[in-house]
Scaffold this motif. Structure first.
Motif, PDB file in Angstrom:
ATOM      1  N   SER A   1       0.769  -1.161   0.132  1.00  0.00           N
ATOM      2  CA  SER A   1       0.189   0.041  -0.065  1.00  0.00           C
ATOM      3  C   SER A   1       0.722   1.019   0.170  1.00  0.00           C
ATOM      4  O   SER A   1       2.076   1.386   0.348  1.00  0.00           O
ATOM      5  N   VAL A   2       0.326   2.183  -0.432  1.00  0.00           N
ATOM      6  CA  VAL A   2       1.098   3.598  -0.614  1.00  0.00           C
ATOM      7  C   VAL A   2       0.122   4.727  -0.367  1.00  0.00           C
ATOM      8  O   VAL A   2      -1.009   4.727  -0.707  1.00  0.00           O
ATOM      9  N   TRP A   3       1.020   5.646   0.343  1.00  0.00           N
ATOM     10  CA  TRP A   3       0.562   7.130   0.868  1.00  0.00           C
ATOM     11  C   TRP A   3       0.809   8.128  -0.364  1.00  0.00           C
ATOM     12  O   TRP A   3       2.173   8.057  -0.548  1.00  0.00           O
ATOM     13  N   LEU A   4      -0.098   8.848  -0.856  1.00  0.00           N
ATOM     14  CA  LEU A   4       0.569   9.778  -1.821  1.00  0.00           C
ATOM     15  C   LEU A   4       0.018  10.987  -1.305  1.00  0.00           C
ATOM     16  O   LEU A   4      -0.985  11.394  -0.496  1.00  0.00           O
ATOM     17  N   GLU A   5       0.693  12.257  -1.652  1.00  0.00           N
ATOM     18  CA  GLU A   5       0.240  13.505  -1.252  1.00  0.00           C
ATOM     19  C   GLU A   5       0.268  14.240  -2.633  1.00  0.00           C
ATOM     20  O   GLU A   5       0.948  14.473  -3.454  1.00  0.00           O
ATOM     21  N   VAL A   6      -1.242  14.955  -2.818  1.00  0.00           N
ATOM     22  CA  VAL A   6      -1.342  15.602  -3.974  1.00  0.00           C
ATOM     23  C   VAL A   6      -0.483  16.808  -4.053  1.00  0.00           C
ATOM     24  O   VAL A   6      -0.352  17.785  -3.181  1.00  0.00           O
ATOM     25  N   SER A   7       0.419  17.010  -5.250  1.00  0.00           N
ATOM     26  CA  SER A   7       1.201  18.188  -5.356  1.00  0.00           C
ATOM     27  C   SER A   7       0.678  19.192  -6.446  1.00  0.00           C
ATOM     28  O   SER A   7       0.925  20.369  -6.173  1.00  0.00           O
ATOM     29  N   GLU A   8      -0.131  18.643  -7.361  1.00  0.00           N
ATOM     30  CA  GLU A   8      -0.510  19.543  -8.417  1.00  0.00           C
ATOM     31  C   GLU A   8      -1.838  19.020  -9.058  1.00  0.00           C
ATOM     32  O   GLU A   8      -1.966  17.727  -9.188  1.00  0.00           O
ATOM     33  N   VAL A   9      -2.885  19.882  -9.334  1.00  0.00           N
ATOM     34  CA  VAL A   9      -4.031  19.486 -10.308  1.00  0.00           C
ATOM     35  C   VAL A   9      -3.855  19.936 -11.552  1.00  0.00           C
ATOM     36  O   VAL A   9      -3.827  21.024 -11.582  1.00  0.00           O
ATOM     37  N   LYS A  10      -3.804  19.089 -12.482  1.00  0.00           N
ATOM     38  CA  LYS A  10      -3.442  19.427 -13.931  1.00  0.00           C
ATOM     39  C   LYS A  10      -4.642  19.106 -14.831  1.00  0.00           C
ATOM     40  O   LYS A  10      -4.666  17.902 -15.004  1.00  0.00           O
ATOM     41  N   GLY A  11      -5.656  20.050 -15.146  1.00  0.00           N
ATOM     42  CA  GLY A  11      -6.771  19.455 -15.901  1.00  0.00           C
ATOM     43  C   GLY A  11      -7.480  18.451 -14.967  1.00  0.00           C
ATOM     44  O   GLY A  11      -7.748  18.642 -13.985  1.00  0.00           O
TER      45      GLY A  11
ATOM     46  N   ASP B   1      -6.161  15.592 -14.376  1.00  0.00           N
ATOM     47  CA  ASP B   1      -5.130  14.624 -13.635  1.00  0.00           C
ATOM     48  C   ASP B   1      -4.762  15.305 -12.342  1.00  0.00           C
ATOM     49  O   ASP B   1      -4.860  16.543 -11.971  1.00  0.00           O
ATOM     50  N   VAL B   2      -4.348  14.341 -11.366  1.00  0.00           N
ATOM     51  CA  VAL B   2      -3.885  14.572 -10.122  1.00  0.00           C
ATOM     52  C   VAL B   2      -2.548  14.199  -9.957  1.00  0.00           C
ATOM     53  O   VAL B   2      -2.112  12.865 -10.266  1.00  0.00           O
ATOM     54  N   VAL B   3      -1.596  15.299  -9.833  1.00  0.00           N
ATOM     55  CA  VAL B   3      -0.164  14.778  -9.822  1.00  0.00           C
ATOM     56  C   VAL B   3       0.083  14.544  -8.222  1.00  0.00           C
ATOM     57  O   VAL B   3      -0.073  15.492  -7.380  1.00  0.00           O
ATOM     58  N   CYS B   4       0.802  13.467  -7.877  1.00  0.00           N
ATOM     59  CA  CYS B   4       1.165  13.009  -6.469  1.00  0.00           C
ATOM     60  C   CYS B   4       2.544  13.050  -6.163  1.00  0.00           C
ATOM     61  O   CYS B   4       3.104  12.319  -6.972  1.00  0.00           O
ATOM     62  N   ILE B   5       2.814  13.162  -4.928  1.00  0.00           N
ATOM     63  CA  ILE B   5       4.221  12.688  -4.219  1.00  0.00           C
ATOM     64  C   ILE B   5       4.161  11.295  -3.954  1.00  0.00           C
ATOM     65  O   ILE B   5       3.011  11.488  -2.977  1.00  0.00           O
ATOM     66  N   ILE B   6       5.070  10.635  -3.925  1.00  0.00           N
ATOM     67  CA  ILE B   6       4.983   9.139  -3.385  1.00  0.00           C
ATOM     68  C   ILE B   6       5.688   9.325  -1.906  1.00  0.00           C
ATOM     69  O   ILE B   6       6.746   9.766  -1.910  1.00  0.00           O
TER      70      ILE B   6
END
Ligand SMILES: Nc1ncnc2c1ncn2[C@@H]1O[C@H](COP(=O)(O)OP(=O)(O)O)[C@@H](O)[C@H]1O
Ligand SMILES: C=C(OP(=O)(O)O)C(=O)O
Ligand SMILES: [K+]
Ligand SMILES: [Mg+2]
Length: 527
Positions: free
Chosen positions: A162-172, A174-179
Motif C-alpha cells: 500500500s502507498v501513501w500519496l500527497e497531492v502536489s498539483e491538479v493538472k486538468g 489529472d492529479v499529480v502526487c508525491i509518493i
C-alpha cells in the motif's frame, strides 16, 4: 450475574483467568461474517468455516464477477446441507469506491519521493508514472496537500503493497502526487482512498443495481451491505430500489460507515438502516488513529440502544498470513465484544488468507471469553434507562424475559416470533444465555402467489448476538391456537435437547402470545 462469572470491575483471583472454559454447543453468542473468495470457496473449506462458527457469508462485488460468486454460493449451499449449519447471505456493493484500472495486471513499483499521476483517462496502461482510475472527478475533488491512499483490495495493515500519496498539483483532469513510501503494487485490484474528501460517485452504482436485481434476486439475499453509506438518503434510495424486487423487499440493509462523511451523518443513517457495519478498514484511514476507538465505542453504543445489529470489520489482519493473531488483535476482538458488537466481519482473513477456518475458530473463542465478562447487569440498567417510560408493551415483555432468565439461571430463552421483532428486542437486552428464536411462518401473498414468510426472518437473526433461529413447520402458521403453540414449544424444546443446549431439570424462559396477551413464562424441565 450467574455465579462464578468474572466481573472485570471486581477484584478477581488471577489464577481463575486460566481456568478452562466449559465447552458449549454454540461457539459464541457473537456472530461471525466471513467474506468468501479464492481461499474459501471449496465445499470443504466452507464446511470448515460453518463448523468453526461462520453464520453469514459475505460476497463482495468489488471483486470478481457474478458467475464466480455463484459458483462459491452453490458450494456454500452444499456445505450448509452437509453440515446442517445455517448461514445467511450478504451482498456487498462496490458503491463509491475508486479503483486503479490495471487491465493487464502488471506489477507497478512506486519509489518514495518520486511522482505519479492519477488520470481518469482509461486509455493509458497503468505504469509507475501514470495510474488510470475509474473516477473522472478526482481532480475536481482534491487540492494540493490532500492525502490519497492506494491499497490492495481488502488491504491489511501489515502490507508493503500500500502507498501513501500527497497531492502536489491538479493538472486538468489529472492529479499529480508525491509518493510518500516505496511500494510494489501487484494483484488484480487496488482501491484508492482520498482522505476526508467527498467523492461524487453514487452509493448504489448502475453496476450494483444490475448485480442486485440479477444475482441478488436469484439468491434471495438476506443482507445488503451498502458500501460507502454517507447519508440517510443513500439508505432510503437502496430501500426504494429493493422494494421493487419481489422477495428483496425483505432484504435488510446494513449501512457501511467507511468515512468521515458517514460518521457525520451517523444518527440519521442509523434511523434508516436495519444494521450498521463499522468499516474500520477505510474508516481507519480516514480518521486520525487516535480517534478510531472513540467512533467505535460511541457508534456501537448507539446501535445497541437502538436495538439494531452492529458489525465490526478488520480485526485480525495478521491472521491472513499467520496462524495466530497478534496480542493487539486478540485484545481488539475481545474489546469489540465488550463494546457491544453483534458480529465480527472477516475480510482478507477468510477471502485470501491462508487460515480461514482457524481464523474463524480463534475469533469465536475470543468472543466467547469476552461474552462471559460482559457486564450484562450494567448494560441492562443503562438500556432500560435510555429507553425510558412508558416502554412499549413488547419491549417491556422482552426485557422482562431477559431479567427473568438471568434471575432463574435459565439455560435458554425461547422466543416465538413471526416478524422477528420480539426476538430482536430480547437480544437488545443482551441475555447471557442463547435465545432460540422460533420463527413461525405466516401465509402471505404478493397477488401472484401464496407463500410462507419466515425464511428471511430466521436467517436475518444469524447476525444478531445471542439469537439462534429455528424455522417452525409451516403447518403451524402464525396466529393459531394455544394447542399449536404447545406443539411448537415441544418441538423447540426437543430441538434444544437434541442440540445439547438444554437438559433435564433446566429452566427455560418462554416468550409467546397466549390468546391476545404476550406472556413470559418460566418452565422447569422434567427428566
Ligand atoms: N405464532 C406465534 N405464537 C405464539 N406467540 C407468538 C407467535 N408469534 C409471535 N408471538 C409472540 O407475540 C408477541 C409479538 O411478537 P412479534 O415478534 O412482534 O410478532 P409479530 O410477528 O406478530 O410481529 C411476542 O410475545 C411473541 O413471542
Ligand atoms: C470491510 C471494509 O470494506 P471493503 O469491504 O470495501 O473492503 C472495510 O473498510 O473495513
Ligand atoms: K465492497
Ligand atoms: Mg471498505
Amino acid at each position: 450475574m450467574p455465579s462464578g462469572q468474572l466481573l472485570l470491575e471486581e477484584p478477581i483471583r488471577m489464577a481463575s483467568i486460566l481456568e478452562p472454559s466449559k465447552p458449549s454447543f454454540f461457539s459464541a453468542m457473537t456472530k461471525i461474517v466471513g467474506t468468501l473468495g479464492p481461499k474459501s470457496r471449496s465445499v470443504e473449506v466452507i464446511s470448515g468455516c460453518l463448523k468453526a462458527g461462520m453464520s453469514v457469508a459475505r460476497f463482495d462485488f468489488s471483486w470478481c464477477d457474478p458467475d464466480y460468486h455463484q459458483e462459491t454460493l452453490e458450494n456454500l449451499k452444499t456445505a450448509i446441507k452437509s453440515t446442517t449449519k445455517l448461514c445467511a447471505i450478504m451482498l456487498d456493493t462496490v458503491g463509491a469506491e475508486m479503483q486503479v484500472v490495471n487491465k493487464s495486471e502488471t506489477t507497478i513499483t512506486l519509489q518514495e519521493d518520486g511522482e505519479v499521476v492519477l488520470t481518469p483517462d482509461q486509455g493509458h496502461e497503468a505504469t509507475s508514472e501514470i495510474l488510470p482510475i475509474n473516477f473522472d472527478g478526482l481532480a475536481q475533488s482534491v487540492k494540493k496537500g490532500d492525502t490519497i491512499f492506494i491499497g490492495q483490495y481488502l488491504f491489511t495493515g501489515s502490507e508493503t503493497t500500500s502507498v501513501w500519496l500527497e497531492v502536489s498539483e491538479v493538472k486538468g483532469n489529472d492529479v499529480v502526487c508525491i509518493i510518500k513510501n516505496s511500494a510494489t503494487l501487484h494483484g488484480s485490484l487496488f482501491t484508492l482512498h482520498a482522505s476526508q474528501v467527498h467523492i461524487d460517485l453514487p452509493t448504489l452504482t448502475e453496476k450494483d443495481k444490475e448485480v442486485i436485481s440479477t444475482w441478488g434476486v436469484k439468491n434471495k439475499i438476506d443482507f445488503l451491505s451498502l458500501s460507502y453509506t454517507r447519508h440517510a438518503e443513500d439508505v432510503r434510495q437502496a430501500r426504494e430500489f429493493l422494494s421493487k424486487l419481489g422477495d428483496l423487499s425483505q432484504t435488510q440493509i446494513f449501512a457501511k460507515i467507511e468515512n468521515v462523511e458517514g460518521l457525520t451523518h451517523f444518527d440519521e443513517i442509523l434511523q434508516e438502516a436495519d444494521g450498521i457495519i463499522l468499516s474500520r478498514g477505510n474508516l481507519g484511514i480516514d480518521l486520525p488513529p487516535e480517534k478510531v476507538f472513540l467512533f467505535q465505542k460511541s457508534a456501537l453504543n448507539k446501535c445497541n440502544m437502538a436495538g439494531k445489529p452492529a458489525v465490526l470489520t478488520r480485526v485480525v489482519d495478521s491472521m491472513t498470513d499467520n496462524l495466530r493473531p497478534t496480542r493487539a488483535e486478540a485484545t481488539d476482538v475481545a474489546n469489540a465484544v465488550l463494546d457491544g458488537s453483534d458480529a465480527i466481519l472477516l475480510g482478507a482473513e477468510t477471502l485470501r488468507g491462508l487460515y480461514p477456518v482457524e481464523t474463524i475458530y480463534t475469533v469465536g473463542r475470543i468472543c466467547s471469553e469476552a461474552e462471559k465478562v460482559f457486564n450484562q447487569d450494567l448494560y441492562f440498567k443503562k438500556t432500560v434507562k435510555f429507553v425510558g417510560e412508558p416502554m412499549t408493551h413488547l419491549e417491556s415483555i422482552a426485557s422482562s424475559a431477559v431479567r427473568a432468565a438471568i434471575k432463574v439461571k435459565a439455560s435458554i430463552i425461547i422466543c416465538f416470533t413471526s416478524s422477528g421483532r420480539a426476538a430482536r428486542l430480547i437480544a437488545k437486552y443482551r441475555p447471557t444465555m442463547p435465545v432460540l428464536s422460533v420463527v413461525i411462518p405466516r401465509l402471505k401473498t404478493n397477488q401472484l402467489k401464496w407463500s410462507f414468510s419466515g425464511a428471511f426472518e430466521a436467517r436475518q437473526s444469524l447476525i444478531v448476538r445471542g439469537l439462534f433461529p429455528m424455522l417452525a413447520d409451516p403447518r403451524h402458521p402464525a396466529g393459531s391456537t394455544s394447542a399449536t403453540s404447545e406443539t411448537i414449544l415441544k418441538v423447540a424444546l426437543d430441538h434444544g435437547k437434541a442440540l445439547g443446549i438444554i437438559k433435564s431439570h433446566d429452566r427455560v424462559v418462554v416468550c409467546q402470545k397466549l390468546g391476545d396477551a404476550s406472556v413470559v413464562k418460566i418452565i422447569e424441565l422434567e427428566d
